[in-house]
Each structure stands twice: as C-alpha cells, then as structure tokens.
Design a protein around this motif. Structure first.
Motif, PDB file in Angstrom:
ATOM      1  N   SER A  76      -2.079   1.283  -7.686  1.00  0.00           N
ATOM      2  CA  SER A  76      -1.037   2.321  -8.505  1.00  0.00           C
ATOM      3  C   SER A  76      -1.824   3.557  -8.183  1.00  0.00           C
ATOM      4  CB  SER A  76      -0.833   1.845  -9.791  1.00  0.00           C
ATOM      5  OG  SER A  76      -0.107   3.034 -10.508  1.00  0.00           O
ATOM      6  N   LYS A  77      -3.178   3.543  -8.649  1.00  0.00           N
ATOM      7  CA  LYS A  77      -3.916   4.881  -8.561  1.00  0.00           C
ATOM      8  C   LYS A  77      -3.890   5.319  -7.251  1.00  0.00           C
ATOM      9  CE  LYS A  77      -4.436   5.593 -13.184  1.00  0.00           C
ATOM     10  NZ  LYS A  77      -3.794   6.613 -13.930  1.00  0.00           N
ATOM     11  N   LYS A  78      -4.538   4.334  -6.345  1.00  0.00           N
ATOM     12  CA  LYS A  78      -4.780   4.807  -4.971  1.00  0.00           C
ATOM     13  C   LYS A  78      -3.312   5.379  -4.347  1.00  0.00           C
ATOM     14  CE  LYS A  78      -6.456   2.511  -0.655  1.00  0.00           C
ATOM     15  NZ  LYS A  78      -6.710   1.171  -0.024  1.00  0.00           N
ATOM     16  N   GLU A 133      -3.342   8.876  -2.861  1.00  0.00           N
ATOM     17  CA  GLU A 133      -2.649   9.387  -1.325  1.00  0.00           C
ATOM     18  C   GLU A 133      -1.638  10.243  -1.609  1.00  0.00           C
ATOM     19  OE1 GLU A 133      -2.265   5.422  -0.022  1.00  0.00           O
ATOM     20  OE2 GLU A 133      -4.402   5.137   0.310  1.00  0.00           O
ATOM     21  N   ALA A 134      -0.601  10.109  -2.525  1.00  0.00           N
ATOM     22  CA  ALA A 134       0.392  11.056  -2.587  1.00  0.00           C
ATOM     23  C   ALA A 134      -0.153  12.502  -2.692  1.00  0.00           C
ATOM     24  CB  ALA A 134       1.669  10.510  -3.570  1.00  0.00           C
ATOM     25  N   GLU A 135      -0.862  12.534  -3.853  1.00  0.00           N
ATOM     26  CA  GLU A 135      -1.389  13.966  -3.912  1.00  0.00           C
ATOM     27  C   GLU A 135      -2.062  14.491  -2.762  1.00  0.00           C
ATOM     28  OE1 GLU A 135      -4.566  15.816  -7.006  1.00  0.00           O
ATOM     29  OE2 GLU A 135      -3.965  13.883  -7.323  1.00  0.00           O
ATOM     30  N   LEU A 136      -2.927  13.545  -2.186  1.00  0.00           N
ATOM     31  CA  LEU A 136      -3.343  14.008  -0.694  1.00  0.00           C
ATOM     32  C   LEU A 136      -2.278  14.319   0.256  1.00  0.00           C
ATOM     33  CD1 LEU A 136      -6.047  14.363   1.005  1.00  0.00           C
ATOM     34  CD2 LEU A 136      -5.836  11.930   1.763  1.00  0.00           C
ATOM     35  N   ARG A 137      -1.447  13.703   0.305  1.00  0.00           N
ATOM     36  CA  ARG A 137      -0.253  13.980   1.298  1.00  0.00           C
ATOM     37  C   ARG A 137       0.535  15.528   0.974  1.00  0.00           C
ATOM     38  NH1 ARG A 137       0.650   8.613   1.272  1.00  0.00           N
ATOM     39  NH2 ARG A 137       2.391   8.800  -0.244  1.00  0.00           N
ATOM     40  N   LYS A 138       0.491  15.709  -0.158  1.00  0.00           N
ATOM     41  CA  LYS A 138       0.880  16.945  -0.793  1.00  0.00           C
ATOM     42  C   LYS A 138       0.215  18.087  -0.362  1.00  0.00           C
ATOM     43  CE  LYS A 138       4.070  15.774  -4.803  1.00  0.00           C
ATOM     44  NZ  LYS A 138       4.150  15.721  -6.374  1.00  0.00           N
ATOM     45  N   ILE A 139      -1.191  18.011  -0.534  1.00  0.00           N
ATOM     46  CA  ILE A 139      -1.908  19.107  -0.358  1.00  0.00           C
ATOM     47  C   ILE A 139      -2.036  19.222   0.992  1.00  0.00           C
ATOM     48  CG2 ILE A 139      -4.526  19.748  -0.381  1.00  0.00           C
ATOM     49  CD1 ILE A 139      -4.820  18.004  -3.043  1.00  0.00           C
ATOM     50  N   GLU A 140      -2.067  18.270   2.006  1.00  0.00           N
ATOM     51  CA  GLU A 140      -2.196  18.302   3.337  1.00  0.00           C
ATOM     52  C   GLU A 140      -0.847  19.171   3.806  1.00  0.00           C
ATOM     53  OE1 GLU A 140      -2.397  14.299   4.688  1.00  0.00           O
ATOM     54  OE2 GLU A 140      -4.689  14.445   4.771  1.00  0.00           O
ATOM     55  N   GLU A 141       0.317  18.887   3.396  1.00  0.00           N
ATOM     56  CA  GLU A 141       1.532  19.617   3.611  1.00  0.00           C
ATOM     57  C   GLU A 141       1.533  20.822   3.457  1.00  0.00           C
ATOM     58  OE1 GLU A 141       4.942  17.386   1.811  1.00  0.00           O
ATOM     59  OE2 GLU A 141       4.647  15.752   2.925  1.00  0.00           O
ATOM     60  N   LYS A 142       1.024  21.249   1.977  1.00  0.00           N
ATOM     61  CA  LYS A 142       0.974  22.667   1.623  1.00  0.00           C
ATOM     62  C   LYS A 142      -0.477  23.400   2.597  1.00  0.00           C
ATOM     63  CE  LYS A 142       0.354  24.456  -2.972  1.00  0.00           C
ATOM     64  NZ  LYS A 142      -0.107  24.050  -4.466  1.00  0.00           N
ATOM     65  N   LEU A 143      -1.478  22.708   2.810  1.00  0.00           N
ATOM     66  CA  LEU A 143      -2.287  23.365   3.918  1.00  0.00           C
ATOM     67  C   LEU A 143      -1.738  23.603   5.382  1.00  0.00           C
ATOM     68  CD1 LEU A 143      -5.566  21.507   3.185  1.00  0.00           C
ATOM     69  CD2 LEU A 143      -5.061  23.758   2.678  1.00  0.00           C
ATOM     70  N   GLU A 144      -0.651  22.581   5.755  1.00  0.00           N
ATOM     71  CA  GLU A 144       0.042  22.862   7.008  1.00  0.00           C
ATOM     72  C   GLU A 144       0.862  23.801   7.058  1.00  0.00           C
ATOM     73  OE1 GLU A 144      -0.444  21.240  10.194  1.00  0.00           O
ATOM     74  OE2 GLU A 144      -2.058  20.292   9.314  1.00  0.00           O
ATOM     75  N   LYS A 145       1.573  24.024   5.893  1.00  0.00           N
ATOM     76  CA  LYS A 145       2.456  25.411   5.618  1.00  0.00           C
ATOM     77  C   LYS A 145       1.724  26.403   5.793  1.00  0.00           C
ATOM     78  CE  LYS A 145       6.151  26.837   2.721  1.00  0.00           C
ATOM     79  NZ  LYS A 145       6.939  26.842   1.265  1.00  0.00           N
ATOM     80  N   LYS A 146       0.428  26.597   4.935  1.00  0.00           N
ATOM     81  CA  LYS A 146      -0.137  27.804   4.734  1.00  0.00           C
ATOM     82  C   LYS A 146      -0.474  27.944   6.424  1.00  0.00           C
ATOM     83  CE  LYS A 146      -2.811  30.747   2.430  1.00  0.00           C
ATOM     84  NZ  LYS A 146      -2.036  31.706   1.556  1.00  0.00           N
ATOM     85  N   LYS A 147      -1.229  26.988   7.272  1.00  0.00           N
ATOM     86  CA  LYS A 147      -1.620  27.120   8.515  1.00  0.00           C
ATOM     87  C   LYS A 147      -0.726  27.835   9.386  1.00  0.00           C
ATOM     88  CE  LYS A 147      -3.612  24.574  12.226  1.00  0.00           C
ATOM     89  NZ  LYS A 147      -3.938  23.234  12.837  1.00  0.00           N
ATOM     90  N   ALA A 148       0.782  27.287   9.314  1.00  0.00           N
ATOM     91  CA  ALA A 148       1.674  27.857   9.942  1.00  0.00           C
ATOM     92  C   ALA A 148       2.006  29.356   9.664  1.00  0.00           C
ATOM     93  CB  ALA A 148       2.709  27.085   9.816  1.00  0.00           C
ATOM     94  N   GLU A 149       2.005  29.557   8.451  1.00  0.00           N
ATOM     95  CA  GLU A 149       2.152  30.845   7.983  1.00  0.00           C
ATOM     96  C   GLU A 149       1.170  31.854   8.447  1.00  0.00           C
ATOM     97  OE1 GLU A 149       2.457  30.813   3.492  1.00  0.00           O
ATOM     98  OE2 GLU A 149       4.479  29.989   3.516  1.00  0.00           O
TER      99      GLU A 149
END
Length: 100
Positions: free
Chosen positions: A50-52, A56-72
C-alpha cells in the motif's frame, strides 16, 4: 512388590499421558503462534504494498508536473526564438530599405 509395581505403572502411565497432552498442547500452541506470525507478516506485506503504491502514485504526479513544466518552458523558448527571428527580419528589412 506387586503394589510397588502397580504404583510404578500408574506413575508411568500418568507420565506418558501427561507428556502426550503436553506435546499435543505444545503442537497446537505452536501452530496457533505460527498462524499469528503469518497473519502479522501478511499484514506487514499488505502495508508495504500500500505504501509503495502511494509513493509510486506521488512520483507519477511529480513526473507529470515536471513534464508539463518542461513543455511550458520549451514553448516559451520556441516563442523567444520566433520573436528573435521576427526582430532580425525586421532589422534586415529596415537596413535594406535604407540602403536599397
């Protein structure tokens, strides 16, 4: 001698019976403790999974945020390059008009 022999036999029978009950009880107790240990281990494994998954979900959110920032940022850089090119074309046009 017969009474002493009978007494020894009864003590021996009592001891064997007691040992049998002791071993049966010990076996049962052992399996109960083993079951409880397995249950606790399963709970810990479920907690870990459960913790893992949460991390991992938190990491995916951060990666999505970074991808959005990179695109901007990439879009802003492309816009700057386009503005620079436009300004260069305007300057070239001005120079050609002055000398041309």
């Amino acid at each position: 001698i017969c009474e002493v022999g009978r007494a020894n036999l009864s003590i021996l029978a009592l001891t064997e019976t007691s040992l049998l009950y002791f071993f049966l009880f010990s076996d049962q107790t052992f399996y109960i403790l083993l079951y409880r240990a397995h249950k606790k281990i399963a709970a810990i494994e479920a907690w870990e999974i459960s913790k893992k998954a949460s991390i991992e979900a938190e990491l995916r959110k951060i990666e999505e945020k970074l991808e959005k920032k990179k695109a901007e940022c990439a879009e802003q850089m492309k816009n700057k390059v386009a503005m620079l090119h436009k300004e260069a074309e305007e300057r070239k046009t001005m120079i050609e008009a002055q000398h041309g």
